[in-house]
Scaffold this motif. Structure first.
Motif, PDB file in Angstrom:
ATOM      1  N   ARG A 167       0.798  -1.285  -0.114  1.00 10.81           N
ATOM      2  CA  ARG A 167      -0.113  -0.082   0.058  1.00 10.81           C
ATOM      3  C   ARG A 167       0.871   1.251   0.083  1.00 10.81           C
ATOM      4  N   GLY A 168       2.113   1.180   0.458  1.00  6.87           N
ATOM      5  CA  GLY A 168       2.873   2.029   0.475  1.00  6.87           C
ATOM      6  C   GLY A 168       2.504   3.243   1.610  1.00  6.87           C
ATOM      7  N   ARG A 169       3.371   4.469   1.316  1.00  4.40           N
ATOM      8  CA  ARG A 169       3.257   5.166   2.830  1.00  4.40           C
ATOM      9  C   ARG A 169       2.169   6.046   2.726  1.00  4.40           C
ATOM     10  N   GLU A 170       1.621   6.530   1.457  1.00  5.24           N
ATOM     11  CA  GLU A 170       0.567   7.217   1.403  1.00  5.24           C
ATOM     12  C   GLU A 170      -0.701   6.890   2.388  1.00  5.24           C
ATOM     13  N   GLY A 171      -1.091   7.718   3.168  1.00 10.70           N
ATOM     14  CA  GLY A 171      -2.125   7.324   4.257  1.00 10.70           C
ATOM     15  C   GLY A 171      -1.700   6.339   5.423  1.00 10.70           C
ATOM     16  N   ALA A 172      -0.469   5.885   5.438  1.00 13.78           N
ATOM     17  CA  ALA A 172      -0.101   4.892   6.342  1.00 13.78           C
ATOM     18  C   ALA A 172      -0.439   5.404   7.726  1.00 13.78           C
ATOM     19  N   VAL A 173      -0.172   6.668   8.122  1.00 20.97           N
ATOM     20  CA  VAL A 173      -0.205   7.115   9.638  1.00 20.97           C
ATOM     21  C   VAL A 173      -1.942   7.226   9.909  1.00 20.97           C
TER      22      VAL A 173
ATOM     23  N   LEU B 233       8.548   6.672   8.372  1.00 20.01           N
ATOM     24  CA  LEU B 233       8.535   6.407   6.855  1.00 20.01           C
ATOM     25  C   LEU B 233       8.193   7.640   6.185  1.00 20.01           C
ATOM     26  N   ALA B 234       7.338   8.093   6.772  1.00 19.88           N
ATOM     27  CA  ALA B 234       6.634   9.513   5.987  1.00 19.88           C
ATOM     28  C   ALA B 234       7.665  10.576   5.726  1.00 19.88           C
TER      29      ALA B 234
ATOM     30  N   LEU C 202      17.412   0.741  13.788  1.00 23.05           N
ATOM     31  CA  LEU C 202      16.233   0.998  13.770  1.00 23.05           C
ATOM     32  C   LEU C 202      15.804   2.171  14.580  1.00 23.05           C
ATOM     33  N   GLN C 203      16.019   2.206  15.993  1.00 22.07           N
ATOM     34  CA  GLN C 203      15.720   3.053  16.784  1.00 22.07           C
ATOM     35  C   GLN C 203      16.494   4.545  16.351  1.00 22.07           C
ATOM     36  N   THR C 204      17.537   4.622  15.868  1.00 19.56           N
ATOM     37  CA  THR C 204      17.998   5.891  15.404  1.00 19.56           C
ATOM     38  C   THR C 204      17.358   6.432  14.216  1.00 19.56           C
ATOM     39  N   VAL C 205      16.759   5.630  13.228  1.00 18.00           N
ATOM     40  CA  VAL C 205      15.849   6.191  12.429  1.00 18.00           C
ATOM     41  C   VAL C 205      14.752   6.910  12.947  1.00 18.00           C
ATOM     42  N   LEU C 206      14.166   6.076  13.995  1.00 17.34           N
ATOM     43  CA  LEU C 206      12.870   6.680  14.590  1.00 17.34           C
ATOM     44  C   LEU C 206      12.933   7.934  15.004  1.00 17.34           C
ATOM     45  N   THR C 207      14.160   8.237  15.902  1.00 17.90           N
ATOM     46  CA  THR C 207      14.358   9.375  16.467  1.00 17.90           C
ATOM     47  C   THR C 207      14.997  10.233  15.526  1.00 17.90           C
ATOM     48  N   ASP C 208      15.974  10.026  14.482  1.00 18.88           N
ATOM     49  CA  ASP C 208      16.344  11.220  13.634  1.00 18.88           C
ATOM     50  C   ASP C 208      15.296  11.499  12.630  1.00 18.88           C
ATOM     51  N   THR C 209      14.178  10.874  12.301  1.00 11.95           N
ATOM     52  CA  THR C 209      13.298  11.326  11.357  1.00 11.95           C
ATOM     53  C   THR C 209      12.301  12.141  12.235  1.00 11.95           C
ATOM     54  N   GLY C 210      12.494  12.343  13.509  1.00 13.61           N
ATOM     55  CA  GLY C 210      11.355  13.111  14.127  1.00 13.61           C
ATOM     56  C   GLY C 210      10.189  12.401  14.671  1.00 13.61           C
TER      57      GLY C 210
END
Lengths: 377, 377
Positions: free
Chosen positions: B205-211, B296-297, B324-332
């Protein structure tokens, strides 16, 4: 037209009674289907609020609930009428709730046994897995299938209670019925656990007492919930006196055990076109039935070795199936089970004869005895 | 002793109110435990009739039901008191029934997710499998474990309803409560199915509307059944007016979502000693949480690639967890979820403030807000 001896009811009388009971049972089957269809349409709306994508869960439940012999509703219905209740939407709905309970048991049973088929169609967990594969979703299709079937079973378990309570009976009747309903649920799950435990521990426990243990499993896993509890539920809803409840218990336990023993024989020797599952499936699953226990009790060492090495082998081929069938026949186990079925059917019929049930209910229950234990089903 | 500004209630007043509500909540926790212990003792007797060997099923349920924060019973209890109901065995028993429902959900959830642990102990299906291995039974220990946990969950699901009905409320109150109870059951199972479906189909489905999709899952899988439905159940039992029900819905959905978002953050960053599950378990399971959807967004291609390749990898090691934790933090995403939690908590508190709830109930619910969303839990 068969001739009747002069002392028997006349052909017209006999047929009239039979037709009356038979008509009501046939009508009940239709009404149960309508009630289930209506109930599921309402639930589809509740689930659609979550997401229309929940549709496949409803589809799985609906497909499982279409058709079937409706034996449990019939026992509930006749238990009620036999206790003086009158046909109507209340008893039809309460009886139909038993089909939802049965659907829950089947859905979870197929997951626990990892069965491929149910009533000749892919089992629900296989269908959910196929959906996953077809849509090329990520992760394990098998695990998605397992989860879908567990959730569908949970829905049916919740709904059986919801439908029962919404049957329209007044509170005192519902309270009496609920006591039976609750015992039925708890003891079925206990019986299923006992069944698994027996399968797993049978090799360690040996042949001593195996027939009695297998019969105990049958009593709790099948006889009570297929026949005795549905009858007692009907009785409770009608406020039946203790004497009639005792009749139902004697009748129900005997017939219920015979019903399961017939199912065990059909599971090994039945025509796949009739049973809806591949020949020898019960042998591949390694079910420790009364049939198997009787065979082991009478088997010579070579036969014991054959049973212990092949029973429960998932790869069992047609030749292996025939070899096991031969042991079951040659040891006299099949004949033994048939005798047991005959004795139990007689016990059930005697309980009916001795009771004060009116003739319509008695005729209907006698017809259900035949439906539940016929050699071809 | 903290000093209060002059406009606030005096220290004595404030503490008295707080202690009153807190005392009742603490007392409820004890009473819920007693009710559950008594109820399970009765069920042990029903199961012993099948066989004393059913003991391990009771043990699994009893162990799962001991301890825990009893948040759902507390919401039900305060929903009832806030609507003018009085404390007593009826509401305690009805509230305790929610713990049985929660136990059913956990037992089946752990099977579906194939989780190793629950609250720091081996999950029930692992315990049944260990029993099988320890006693050297035949067949697959894993399959025995799975079946044992499915059956234990089925028992809890049946018992939750049995306990609720036996709470002692009169029939009109029960009928009102049952409507909430039934919707809760059906929508939780629908929400769980939707959750699985999202996990499986998210890559396609991709990232569109994922949140938005992830928040919808949270609403149906967690917010409603953890907070809104327990409150509404209490309200229904007390016969609350529509306006109060609307307050509970606004408060419950906002707090329920915040509660789940906090759980998602703890599932990735929490101390295993506090969460009862190994660090990074949610990452290994590949849960598509709001946290992940937010990351991801906002992720750059390298970050997306890292998430898509490592999230859901059962072999994910400590280094992978940190990456993975770093991505979750760094992306805000972490900061974004924290903001969302703050907003939702404010929304919940505003709903309370605007309501006509009495001060004890409001204090109690405010305390539960803290318990449900604290950073360490």
């Amino acid at each position: 037209m068969p001739a009747f001896p002069p002392s028997a009811p006349t052909a017209e009388d006999g047929l009239a009674v039979f037709t009356g009971a038979g008509d009501l049972t046939a009508r009940l089957r239709q009404d149960v289907q309508s009630e289930l269809t209506r109930f599921l349409a309402r639930q589809r709306a509740v689930l659609a609020e979550v997401s229309p994508e929940t549709g496949p869960m409803l589809d799985a439940v609906e497909s499982l609930l279409s058709g079937g012999k409706r034996l449990r509703p019939a026992f509930c219905f006749w238990g009620f009428l036999g206790a003086g209740g009158l046909p109507g939407p209340e008893i039809t709905t309460a009886a139909a709730a038993l089909e939802l309970f049965q659907a829950a048991a089947l859905l979870h049973d197929d997951v626990m046994d990892d069965s491929d088929t149910r009533r000749g169609l892919p089992a629900a967990h296989r269908r959910f897995a196929a959906l996953h594969a077809e849509l090329r979703w990520s992760g394990s299709a098998e695990r998605f299938g397992l989860a879908g079937a567990i959730l569908a079973g949970d829905l049916c378990l919740s709904w059986s209670d919801e439908m029962f309570v919404a049957s329209g009976f007044d509170e005192p009747a519902l309270a009496r019925g609920r006591a039976v309903f609750s015992t039925m649920r708890t003891q079925l799950m206990g019986g299923q656990y006992l069944d698994m435990l027996e399968q797993a521990s049978s090799a360690l426990r040996g042949r001593e007492g195996a027939v009695e243990r297998a019969r105990r499993v049958v009593r709790f896993k099948s006889a009570k919930y297929s026949v005795e509890h549905p009858l007692l539920l009907g009785a409770a809803l009608a406020g039946a006196p203790a004497a009639l409840q005792e009749t139902y218990t004697r009748f129900g336990l005997a017939l219920g055990e015979a019903f399961q023993l017939r199912d065990d024989v059909l599971g090994v020797f039945g025509d796949p076109g009739q049973t809806g599952k591949p020949a020898g499936d019960d042998l591949r699953e390694g079910k420790r039935t009364v049939l198997v226990a009787l065979a082991l009790a009478a088997a010579d060492p070579a036969q014991v070795e054959l049973v212990e090495s092949r029973l429960g082998d998932p790869q069992l081929d047609a030749e292996g199936v025939v070899a096991l069938q031969t042991v079951l026949t040659d040891t006299g186990a099949v004949a033994g089970v048939e005798r047991l079925i005959d004795d139990l059917v007689e016990e059930a019929c005697t309980a009916l004869e001795k009771s004060s049930l009116d003739e319509t209910a008695r005729t209907a229950l006698n017809t259900l005895v035949v439906a539940a234990t016929a050699r071809l089903s």
